[in-house]
Design an enzyme around this catalytic site. Structure first.
Site, mmCIF file in Angstrom:
data_model
loop_
_atom_site.group_PDB
_atom_site.id
_atom_site.type_symbol
_atom_site.label_atom_id
_atom_site.label_comp_id
_atom_site.label_asym_id
_atom_site.label_seq_id
_atom_site.Cartn_x
_atom_site.Cartn_y
_atom_site.Cartn_z
ATOM 1 N N CYS A 3 0.834 -1.201 0.000
ATOM 2 C CA CYS A 3 0.000 0.000 0.000
ATOM 3 C C CYS A 3 0.875 1.260 0.000
ATOM 4 O O CYS A 3 1.528 1.569 -0.993
ATOM 5 C CB CYS A 3 -0.997 -0.036 1.143
ATOM 6 S SG CYS A 3 -2.405 1.084 0.866
ATOM 7 N N HIS A 34 -3.693 -5.132 1.149
ATOM 8 C CA HIS A 34 -3.376 -5.630 2.478
ATOM 9 C C HIS A 34 -3.925 -7.060 2.593
ATOM 10 O O HIS A 34 -4.884 -7.425 1.913
ATOM 11 C CB HIS A 34 -4.040 -4.774 3.558
ATOM 12 C CG HIS A 34 -3.552 -3.367 3.599
ATOM 13 N ND1 HIS A 34 -2.416 -2.997 4.282
ATOM 14 C CD2 HIS A 34 -4.056 -2.228 3.050
ATOM 15 C CE1 HIS A 34 -2.234 -1.692 4.160
ATOM 16 N NE2 HIS A 34 -3.213 -1.195 3.416
#
Length: 217
Positions: free
Chosen positions: A44, A138
């Site tokens: 991310c 994630h």
């Protein structure tokens, strides 16, 4: 400096945290690690740091800043946050699941560089270039097959040729055991009847209000 695998984790302040990496000298250590051909993974915000440049008028409002330049892509930011569950595969056929929660997005990328994950709709997610890889997802390492393959390849790139990934580790089972332990601790050490009363009826009337940060006494 002796790490086999370096992970740049997610961040709610990508540009500010990238500046911190540079101020502390950690960015130089990350670049040296990548230059040595050792595996590097960005997740991310950490993935966004690997880009050539980051254009951020949203979180930091600093406009365009240089990234670490380890992946041939550009990152932009938009006001609307991407929040979704994601599914896909890793070549050739390993299923992988994750979730996304980010303002940043890949605004441009070298189309000749392979994605890390192929999404269910056939689009690519993330990027892999040599020993450097990244993704906005994630939770991908909760997928056991993907985690095992990634760690096996990371060990090979790091020169750990005797490494053998544990073939029977189940993330779901480990998580379930952890939740069971937490539940047992709550049952043993907390007044669960009182907790249920609070959940169902709220706090009893007349309790004094203590504001956050109030001094004791």
């Amino acid at each position: 400096a002796a790490a086999d695998l370096v992970v740049l984790p997610g961040s709610k302040s990508t540009v500010a945290d990238l500046a911190w990496l540079r101020e502390t000298g950690l960015a130089d250590a990350v670049l040296a690690h990548a230059a040595a051909g050792k595996p590097l993974l960005g997740i991310c915000g950490g993935f966004q740091m690997l880009a050539r440049s980051i254009h951020d008028p949203v979180e930091s409002r600093l406009g365009t800043v240089p990234g670490l330049g380890l992946l041939p892509l550009e990152i932009g930011f938009e006001q609307r946050k991407t929040v979704r569950q994601s599914v896909g595969t890793v070549a050739p056929d390993l299923p992988v699941r994750g979730y996304e929660i980010h303002h940043g997005y890949v605004s441009s990328a070298d189309p000749t560089v392979a994605p890390l994950i192929t999404c269910a709709d056939g689009s690519g997610e993330g990027m892999v270039l040599g020993a450097v890889s990244g993704t906005h997802w994630h939770g991908a390492f909760e997928s056991d097959g993907f985690r095992r393959r990634f760690l096996t390849e990371a060990a090979r790139l790091a020169g750990r040729h005797g490494f053998r990934v544990a073939a029977d580790t189940s993330f779901a089972a480990v998580r379930e055991r952890s939740l069971d332990v937490l539940g047992d601790l709550v049952e043993e050490h907390l007044d669960t009847d009182a907790l249920w009363r609070l959940i169902e009826s709220g706090p009893p009337p007349g309790l004094p209000f203590i504001p956050p940060g109030a001094p004791p006494g």
